[in-house]
Design a protein around this motif. Structure first.
Motif, short mmCIF file in Angstrom:
data_model
loop_
_atom_site.label_atom_id
_atom_site.label_comp_id
_atom_site.label_asym_id
_atom_site.label_seq_id
_atom_site.Cartn_x
_atom_site.Cartn_y
_atom_site.Cartn_z
N TYR A 1 -9.37 8.66 -2.06
CA TYR A 1 -9.30 9.59 -3.19
C TYR A 1 -9.99 10.89 -2.77
CZ TYR A 1 -9.55 11.27 -8.04
OH TYR A 1 -9.40 12.00 -9.18
N ASP A 2 -9.19 11.91 -2.42
CA ASP A 2 -9.70 13.17 -1.90
C ASP A 2 -9.33 14.33 -2.83
OD1 ASP A 2 -10.47 11.67 0.32
OD2 ASP A 2 -8.57 12.05 1.34
N ASN A 3 -10.25 15.27 -3.01
CA ASN A 3 -9.96 16.54 -3.69
C ASN A 3 -9.53 16.38 -5.15
OD1 ASN A 3 -10.49 17.87 -1.22
ND2 ASN A 3 -8.37 17.50 -0.56
N HIS A 4 -9.98 15.31 -5.80
CA HIS A 4 -9.78 15.10 -7.24
C HIS A 4 -8.33 15.19 -7.69
CE1 HIS A 4 -14.05 15.35 -7.14
NE2 HIS A 4 -14.09 16.66 -6.92
N PRO A 5 -7.42 14.40 -7.13
CA PRO A 5 -6.03 14.40 -7.62
C PRO A 5 -5.92 13.63 -8.94
CG PRO A 5 -6.31 12.75 -5.93
CD PRO A 5 -7.63 13.46 -6.02
N ASP A 6 -4.70 13.59 -9.51
CA ASP A 6 -4.45 12.91 -10.79
C ASP A 6 -3.38 11.85 -10.61
OD1 ASP A 6 -6.23 14.67 -11.96
OD2 ASP A 6 -4.66 16.12 -12.48
N PRO A 7 -3.68 10.71 -10.01
CA PRO A 7 -2.68 9.65 -9.92
C PRO A 7 -2.37 9.09 -11.31
CG PRO A 7 -4.82 8.81 -9.24
CD PRO A 7 -4.98 10.29 -9.44
N ALA A 8 -1.15 8.61 -11.51
CA ALA A 8 -0.72 8.05 -12.79
C ALA A 8 -0.22 6.63 -12.59
CB ALA A 8 0.37 8.92 -13.41
N PHE A 9 -0.63 5.73 -13.50
CA PHE A 9 -0.32 4.32 -13.40
C PHE A 9 0.38 3.89 -14.68
CE2 PHE A 9 -4.27 5.44 -11.37
CZ PHE A 9 -4.17 4.91 -10.10
N GLY A 10 1.42 3.03 -14.57
CA GLY A 10 2.08 2.58 -15.79
C GLY A 10 3.37 1.85 -15.53
N THR A 48 0.85 -1.18 0.00
CA THR A 48 0.00 0.00 0.00
C THR A 48 0.89 1.24 0.00
OG1 THR A 48 -1.77 -1.15 1.18
CG2 THR A 48 -1.80 1.24 1.25
N ALA A 49 0.52 2.22 -0.87
CA ALA A 49 1.36 3.41 -1.03
C ALA A 49 0.51 4.67 -0.92
CB ALA A 49 2.07 3.39 -2.38
N THR A 50 1.08 5.70 -0.28
CA THR A 50 0.54 7.06 -0.30
C THR A 50 1.74 8.00 -0.27
OG1 THR A 50 -1.02 8.59 0.73
CG2 THR A 50 0.27 7.21 2.21
N CYS A 51 1.49 9.29 0.01
CA CYS A 51 2.57 10.27 -0.10
C CYS A 51 2.41 11.34 0.97
CB CYS A 51 2.54 10.89 -1.50
SG CYS A 51 3.87 12.05 -1.84
N ASN A 52 3.55 11.92 1.38
CA ASN A 52 3.51 13.01 2.36
C ASN A 52 3.41 14.38 1.71
OD1 ASN A 52 3.63 11.55 4.75
ND2 ASN A 52 5.86 11.33 4.65
N SER A 53 3.54 14.44 0.39
CA SER A 53 3.62 15.73 -0.30
C SER A 53 2.37 15.96 -1.15
CB SER A 53 4.87 15.76 -1.19
OG SER A 53 4.88 16.92 -2.00
N TYR A 54 2.04 17.25 -1.38
CA TYR A 54 0.97 17.58 -2.32
C TYR A 54 1.45 17.48 -3.77
CZ TYR A 54 -2.07 19.20 1.42
OH TYR A 54 -2.88 19.24 2.52
N LEU A 97 1.73 9.57 -7.32
CA LEU A 97 0.56 10.02 -6.56
C LEU A 97 0.99 11.08 -5.56
CD1 LEU A 97 -0.43 7.22 -3.99
CD2 LEU A 97 1.84 7.56 -4.91
N ASN A 98 -0.01 11.78 -4.98
CA ASN A 98 0.28 12.73 -3.91
C ASN A 98 -0.48 12.33 -2.65
OD1 ASN A 98 -2.37 13.58 -4.20
ND2 ASN A 98 -1.85 15.40 -5.36
N ARG A 99 -0.53 13.21 -1.66
CA ARG A 99 -1.06 12.83 -0.36
C ARG A 99 -2.58 12.65 -0.36
NH1 ARG A 99 0.57 17.12 3.84
NH2 ARG A 99 -0.59 15.67 5.16
#
Length: 590
Positions: free
Chosen positions: A478-487, A447-453, A575-577
């Motif tokens: 999934y908060d505030n409509h971020p743009d995660p990228a997968f690939g 499981t992954a997340t991030c400390n940065s915006y 991804l971001n936080r």
């Protein structure tokens, strides 16, 4: 303090009755006692023997228990008894309501007695407080200290913790299997040490008997050295056997208890001890450290008597490592130890040894491997070790391996060729060693997340250059409509910006409404349909056709996103936080 859940409790005026009860253990004990009582009570009611025979069947119409003999004599399956229904007696695994079919209304959704809240006697547990790690009722949420805590559905947390415990058990089960195989290996090693020790003793006695009387006193000293060496080896192996047997017994007992716990259908009782039990299983698995399942001594005795010195040098006789007076020739053929040769993901491990009683010295070994496609052999290891693991091979490929030994006289002949098949599908996690420092990993790096915006990149632990591979990422938050990228990406991808903005990554980035493909900061193929909490993104890398395809909730996002991609690629994510995702691998190609 509870020895299982490690929570502290105060002793009030209710005394011991005020402590939380281990309902899960109570249910297991009660189920066991009921099964024994029912089995003991199920005796034939028509036997003229003393004591009566155990009952083999119960007639539902007659309500009479029969043993096998009395059933044939008193209740034949014909005439008026032809329509009677015979069932196993109470307590039998196949009996209605017994342990065999989960009857009696004790299954999920049946007549199970729901546990009541310790603070509100009339309320049943219905939720689980993640902060306090305890089941709670609705009244606890409205009035108690749990009102502002993170609370989840009791049933969902029950299933989640059961899944975590089952997953942890798989690792312990694999180690237990390896330990059993290791015990067999150690016992064979005992026999080899005994046989080789006897061979060396016989050789030593033959040499000493051929010498003059002056050798007699020295012969006793030399025999003592051989005996001490043998006893030392035997003691080391027995110590390993006893140590491994103790660990195996502990792991097996823990596995049996955990399996009984998993059978229990009381969510709140299960969740009382699940965290502590999962930690115990993980600690048990960590006890099998690397090297714990390898012999500490060899069956070989490096003791050879040189009988050439002159008579006046008899009192300086001692063992030397090699028979120096014997002409040195090339080493013999190494013997592959097939029981130690194995594959894991895209790596192979090979082990070998020199035949016993070989007098030719060995300075090192050369291990060769083909390309996994029937091509030429190439050297992959040169050294003195007799165990070697080769990483970074192709998935779903068949490799041929062979080994030869060398010394100052030259290179010996090749061993027999062993064939090894790498895994069909890849099992991997996120790689903490190469991830950006702002990336936060948990759940065993799945499981992954991030400390940065800002967007940060993390790679997987597997690298692909051949075959077809598929993995999925579940959006946990999934908060505030971020743009995660997968690939996918190369190892030297830039990790402090969105995946796909440089020429080292190929990605699909997604918002809550649509998705785009991106490489070298070029956006293409906008497609309707985004992600939200609970969505699943699939990545299909086909290196046979050299293309990359994406899926959202099982639906393919247009044609293959990228064509003509070649090289070595690693799973990648940015991804971001505001996003948290969980990786799922080892999946079949859709």
């Amino acid at each position: 303090t509870c020895p299982q859940c490690h929570r502290s409790a105060s002793l009030d005026q209710r005394g011991l009755r005020g402590f939380q009860r281990n309902r899960l253990l109570e249910a297991i004990v009660q189920r066991y006692q009921q099964g024994r009582a029912a089995a003991a009570a199920a005796k034939c009611q028509l036997c003229d023997r003393s004591p009566p025979e155990p009952a083999a069947a119960l007639c539902e119409q007659c309500e009479v228990l029969y043993c096998a003999a009395c059933q044939l004599r008193c209740h034949p399956a014909r005439g008026p008894f032809a329509k009677h229904r015979l069932v196993p007696p109470p307590g039998h695994p196949g009996a209605p309501g017994g342990d065999g079919d989960g009857g009696g209304g004790k299954g999920a959704g049946g007549g199970r007695k729901l546990a009541t809240c310790a603070e509100h006697d009339l309320e049943h547990y219905s939720m689980y407080c993640v902060s306090c790690r305890s089941p709670v009722c609705y009244q606890c949420l409205e009035e108690g200290r749990h009102g502002q805590h993170d609370v989840k559905a009791l049933g969902a947390m029950w299933k989640q913790h059961k899944a975590q415990l089952s997953q942890a058990l798989n690792g312990v089960s694999d180690k237990a299997k390896e330990a059993k195989e290791f015990l067999v290996q150690l016992k064979n090693l005992l026999q080899q040490i005994q046989e080789n020790g006897l061979d060396y003793e016989a050789c030593l006695v033959a040499q000493c008997d051929a010498l003059v009387d002056a050798l007699t006193r020295q012969k006793a000293k030399l025999l003592t050295k051989v005996t001490k060496e043998r006893e030392h080896k035997l003691k080391v192996v027995w110590d390993q056997i006893n140590h491994c047997t103790l660990k195996l017994r502990q792991s097996t007992g823990l596995m049996e208890y955990c399996l009984e716990v998993i059978k229990e259908n009381d969510p709140s009782g299960f969740l009382q001890i699940s965290d502590a039990l999962i930690k115990r299983v993980q600690v048990s698995q960590e006890q099998w450290v690397k090297g714990a399942l390898e012999p500490k001594v060899s069956a070989e005795f490096d003791l050879t008597l040189d009988s050439e010195p002159l008579l006046q040098s008899i009192h300086q006789l001692d063992f030397i490592q090699m028979k120096c007076r014997v002409p040195v020739t090339v080493p013999p053929v190494p013997l592959l130890q097939l029981e130690k040769c194995c594959t894991r993901n895209n790596s192979v491990t090979l082990a070998w040894r020199i035949p016993p009683l070989s007098h030719n010295p060995v300075e090192g070994y050369i291990l060769e491997l083909d390309d996994g496609d029937g091509g030429q052999f190439r050297e992959v290891y040169v050294g003195k070790e007799t165990l070697c693991t080769i990483d970074g091979l192709h998935f779903n490929s068949t490799y041929n391996a062979r080994v030869k030994a060398f010394n100052s006289s030259g290179v010996g002949p090749y061993s027999k060729t062993v064939i090894l098949q790498t895994s069909d599908v890849a099992w991997f996690t996120f790689d903490p060693s190469s991830a950006h420092r702002d990336i936060v990993l948990s759940n065993d790096n799945q499981t992954a997340t991030c400390n940065s915006y800002d967007d940060r990149v993390v790679l997987g632990t597997a690298a692909f250059s051949k075959g077809v591979h598929y993995w999925e990422l579940h959006v946990d938050r999934y908060d505030n409509h971020p743009d995660p990228a997968f690939g996918i990406a190369r190892i030297n991808v830039v990790k402090d910006m969105m995946l796909g903005k440089d020429d080292k990554a190929w990605a699909m980035y997604v918002d809550n409404n649509r998705s785009w493909f991106m490489h070298c900061n070029s956006h293409t193929n906008r497609t309707e349909g985004g992600v939200s909490k609970g969505a699943t993104v699939g990545v299909l890398l086909d290196l046979n056709k050299h293309n990359l395809t994406f899926y959202i909730n099982g639906q393919q996002q247009g044609p293959p996103a990228f064509e003509n991609i070649e090289g070595v690629f690693m799973p990648a994510l940015s991804l971001n936080r505001n996003v948290q995702v969980t990786l799922h691998t080892g999946l079949e190609v859709p």
